[in-house]
Structure formats: structure tokens, C-alpha cells
Design an enzyme around this catalytic site. Structure first.
Site, PDB file in Angstrom:
ATOM      1  N   GLU A   1      59.582  44.396 -17.340  1.00 56.72           N
ATOM      2  CA  GLU A   1      58.843  43.492 -16.446  1.00 56.72           C
ATOM      3  C   GLU A   1      57.931  42.544 -17.237  1.00 56.72           C
ATOM      4  O   GLU A   1      56.944  42.043 -16.688  1.00 56.72           O
ATOM      5  CB  GLU A   1      58.017  44.299 -15.425  1.00 56.72           C
ATOM      6  CG  GLU A   1      58.810  45.289 -14.586  1.00 56.72           C
ATOM      7  CD  GLU A   1      59.806  44.662 -13.592  1.00 56.72           C
ATOM      8  OE1 GLU A   1      59.903  43.414 -13.540  1.00 56.72           O
ATOM      9  OE2 GLU A   1      60.481  45.435 -12.897  1.00 56.72           O
TER      10      GLU A   1
ATOM     11  N   HIS B   1      51.778  48.101 -12.872  1.00 57.00           N
ATOM     12  CA  HIS B   1      52.879  48.223 -11.915  1.00 57.00           C
ATOM     13  C   HIS B   1      53.182  49.708 -11.766  1.00 57.00           C
ATOM     14  O   HIS B   1      53.441  50.383 -12.770  1.00 57.00           O
ATOM     15  CB  HIS B   1      54.110  47.463 -12.409  1.00 57.00           C
ATOM     16  CG  HIS B   1      55.346  47.855 -11.669  1.00 57.00           C
ATOM     17  ND1 HIS B   1      55.451  47.747 -10.304  1.00 57.00           N
ATOM     18  CD2 HIS B   1      56.512  48.398 -12.093  1.00 57.00           C
ATOM     19  CE1 HIS B   1      56.632  48.202  -9.927  1.00 57.00           C
ATOM     20  NE2 HIS B   1      57.294  48.618 -10.988  1.00 57.00           N
TER      21      HIS B   1
ATOM     22  N   HIS C   1      54.953  52.925  -9.004  1.00 53.44           N
ATOM     23  CA  HIS C   1      55.803  53.236  -7.859  1.00 53.44           C
ATOM     24  C   HIS C   1      54.995  54.099  -6.882  1.00 53.44           C
ATOM     25  O   HIS C   1      55.329  55.260  -6.643  1.00 53.44           O
ATOM     26  CB  HIS C   1      57.077  53.933  -8.332  1.00 53.44           C
ATOM     27  CG  HIS C   1      57.918  53.057  -9.231  1.00 53.44           C
ATOM     28  ND1 HIS C   1      59.003  53.518  -9.942  1.00 53.44           N
ATOM     29  CD2 HIS C   1      57.824  51.728  -9.524  1.00 53.44           C
ATOM     30  CE1 HIS C   1      59.540  52.515 -10.637  1.00 53.44           C
ATOM     31  NE2 HIS C   1      58.834  51.421 -10.404  1.00 53.44           N
TER      32      HIS C   1
ATOM     33  N   GLU D   1      36.954  51.458   3.969  1.00 49.82           N
ATOM     34  CA  GLU D   1      36.862  50.729   2.709  1.00 49.82           C
ATOM     35  C   GLU D   1      38.080  49.870   2.381  1.00 49.82           C
ATOM     36  O   GLU D   1      38.057  49.138   1.390  1.00 49.82           O
ATOM     37  CB  GLU D   1      36.562  51.712   1.570  1.00 49.82           C
ATOM     38  CG  GLU D   1      35.218  52.408   1.804  1.00 49.82           C
ATOM     39  CD  GLU D   1      34.585  52.958   0.551  1.00 49.82           C
ATOM     40  OE1 GLU D   1      35.312  53.216  -0.417  1.00 49.82           O
ATOM     41  OE2 GLU D   1      33.354  53.120   0.550  1.00 49.82           O
TER      42      GLU D   1
ATOM     43  N   HIS E   1      60.030  49.386  -3.723  1.00 58.48           N
ATOM     44  CA  HIS E   1      59.952  49.534  -5.175  1.00 58.48           C
ATOM     45  C   HIS E   1      58.563  50.019  -5.623  1.00 58.48           C
ATOM     46  O   HIS E   1      58.435  51.110  -6.153  1.00 58.48           O
ATOM     47  CB  HIS E   1      60.344  48.207  -5.854  1.00 58.48           C
ATOM     48  CG  HIS E   1      60.327  48.264  -7.351  1.00 58.48           C
ATOM     49  ND1 HIS E   1      61.029  47.406  -8.156  1.00 58.48           N
ATOM     50  CD2 HIS E   1      59.668  49.085  -8.204  1.00 58.48           C
ATOM     51  CE1 HIS E   1      60.821  47.713  -9.427  1.00 58.48           C
ATOM     52  NE2 HIS E   1      59.994  48.729  -9.479  1.00 58.48           N
TER      53      HIS E   1
HETATM   54  O1  2HA Z   1      59.250  50.172 -16.044  1.00 60.66           O
HETATM   55  O2  2HA Z   1      59.177  50.311 -13.094  1.00 60.66           O
HETATM   56  O3  2HA Z   1      60.124  47.950 -12.455  1.00 60.66           O
HETATM   57  C1  2HA Z   1      60.257  50.465 -15.159  1.00 60.66           C
HETATM   58  C2  2HA Z   1      59.969  49.821 -13.871  1.00 60.66           C
HETATM   59  C3  2HA Z   1      60.633  48.556 -13.571  1.00 60.66           C
HETATM   60 ZN    ZN Z   2      59.125  49.560 -11.140  1.00 58.45          ZN
END
Ligand code: 2HA
Ligand code: ZN
Length: 272
Positions: A119, A142, A144, A172, A213
Site C-alpha cells: 500500500e 491501515h 483490518h 465520544e 477490507h
Molecule cells: O499489508 O493489508 O491492504 C497487507 C494489507 C493490504
Molecule cells: Zn489491508
């Protein structure tokens, strides 16, 4: 030239890098980084730069934001498991100098992971827009985040509706997500396209949900960036926990306005 292990010590003992390592570990322990899921990066400003030499170069096909040229970015490597970053920082992280058409590897990726995060485009483009919007901006994470992803499966992918549902869950949510949460429809990951669309959303907001995602969030520190994901995920968890029950109370527009007035927040225009 300094020995490499000196450079490693200088980098890995920086408080900002230590914070990044703790954050990678925390994300794993939340269950938001299965296998190699998730990635994080930080703009790094070194008061005294060690004598770096360019170890490798990675071509960049995106239009690199002007405000990143010459800057240092530290980012997790492609394929890295966030659970291992704290224990193996030099193998897990890449310190990059950003050039117009390439990223120079100055330190890191010392083991089997030999590329920056898939990414990278989303990170570089988003650092560019966030830094332009807020000079204190430094970090992108980032993850999940499970409840946020689940919510993206049951709520229409309209960012006003999504944000309002989050705000109504707990006191909040509006306090920390006052600028709203953007939502992107599902698309393949690791592409320039997801990077461009993410950066576009982050021009005037700090967090984006990638449907089915994960979450991409920014902050002046790793704590702040992860803190945003934590608030999103908590509100999403509350939403999902009670979605099947006859809800008798949720924060009204009036109460959201009351909270924002009390805190002197400018909430996203046109939302309440
Ligand atoms: O790093 O999460 O979006 C692996 C991921 C790709
Ligand atoms: Zn990811």
C-alpha cells in the site's frame, strides 16, 4: 561511514519509532492484523541524519506529492506480519527517502521481506494530502479492524449515513470523528487506484473505511491515528451488537449538536 548497527540503534531508539513499534504490536493484539494484514508508516524528521547510503531503489509510478520530495518515510515491508515488527524492526521496516520517481531504501528490509508495503502508493499520496491539510500530520495506519469491516457489509456505503450511525452509538464518537469518516466502495487492494481515492478522501478528513477490507487513518502520532481506528471500531461494535435488538435510544441530531457545541467542534458540514 557509521556501522549499520549504529544506524539501527539511532533509528529504533527514536521515540517516534518506538511508538510505531508499540502500535504494530497493539494492532496485532486487537486481532486487526491477521497474517500480513495491515501496514503503517510515519514521516520521519531526523535532527541529525546519520550518513545514510542508498541500499536499493524502488521505482514509483504515482505522481509523488511535492511536499514529500526529499522527505524520509518509515514504512512496514510488504508481507511483514505486524506481530513481528517490534521484535524484528530492521527486517520489518523500510526507511525510504522520497524522490520524484523512486523511493531510496536507506535502512531496513534486512531479511526476507524485500519491498515496502503493497500500500505504498496509498501511504505516500495520503501523507502528501494530510501534511498539506495539517502541518502536524505524521502517521498513517491501515488495519483490518473487524467491526468496521463488518459494518461495511450491512450499512449502505454512504459516508454521511455511515458517519451518523457511528456518531449515534456513544458520546465520544462525534468528539473524535467530528470531521466524518469517509467510505470507499470495495476495490482491489495494493493499487495506485485505491491510493488515489484514499488520498482524495483524506484531503479534508482523517479516516477512510475500505469496504469489506479495513480502515486507513491518519494522525499527528501513531497513538492518534490508531486512536481514530479504535473509536470507529468501538462505535461499529456497538452498532452491530444492538442492530438486531429493539433500540430504544440513540444519540439524536439535537444531542450530537449539543455535544459539538459544548466541545466547540466544527462537525462535518451538512451532517447534523
Ligand atoms: O499489508 O493489508 O491492504 C497487507 C494489507 C493490504
Ligand atoms: Zn489491508
Amino acid at each position: 561511514m557509521r556501522a549499520d548497527n549504529d544506524v539501527t540503534r539511532i533509528i529504533t531508539t527514536m521515540p517516534e519509532v518506538q511508538e510505531l513499534l508499540r502500535t504494530a504490536d497493539a494492532i496485532y493484539h486487537k486481532g486487526w492484523a491477521e497474517r500480513n494484514g495491515g501496514n503503517l508508516s510515519r514521516l520521519l524528521i531526523l535532527p541529525n541524519e546519520p550518513d545514510f547510503y542508498v541500499q536499493r531503489e524502488f521505482p514509483l509510478t504515482i505522481d509523488v506529492p511535492e511536499n514529500l520530495l526529499g522527505q524520509l518515510v518509515i514504512i512496514t515491508g510488504s508481507g511483514v506480519y505486524l506481530k513481528n515488527v517490534m521484535r524484528e524492526p530492521e527486517a520489518s521496516l523500510a526507511l525510504l527517502r522520497i524522490r520524484p520517481d523512486r523511493a531510496e531504501l536507506l535502512w531496513g528490509l534486512s531479511g526476507t521481506f524485500d519491498r515496502p508495503s503493497s500500500e505504498l502508493a496509498a501511504h505516500l499520496l495520503s501523507h502528501g494530502v494530510r501534511l498539506a491539510a495539517d502541518p502536524s500530520h505524521r502517521v498513517l495506519v491501515h488495519t483490518h479492524a473487524t467491526n468496521a469491516v463488518a459494518m461495511s457489509a450491512v450499512v449502505p456505503l454512504d459516508e454521511r449515513e455511515f458517519t451518523l450511525k457511528l456518531w449515534r452509538q456513544c458520546t465520544e464518537a462525534v468528539m473524535f470523528l467530528y470531521d466524518g469518516v469517509a467510505v470507499l466502495p470495495w476495490m482491489p487492494c495494493g493499487t495506485a487506484e485505491i491510493g488515489l481515492r484514499t488520498a482524495d478522501k483524506l484531503a479534508d478528513r482523517r479516516a477512510v473505511i475500505w469496504a469489506r477490507h479495513g480502515v486507513f487513518a491518519s494522525g499527528a502520532s501513531a497513538d492518534e491515528a490508531l486512536g481514530l481506528v479504535e473509536i470507529i471500531d468501538k462505535a461499529a461494535e456497538l452498532y452491530l451488537k444492538i442492530a438486531h435488538l429493539p433500540v430504544t435510544f440513540e444519540l439524536s441530531d439535537e444531542q450530537l449538536r449539543e455535544m459539538s457545541a459544548l466541545l466547540g467542534l466544527t462537525v462535518r458540514e451538512g451532517y447534523v
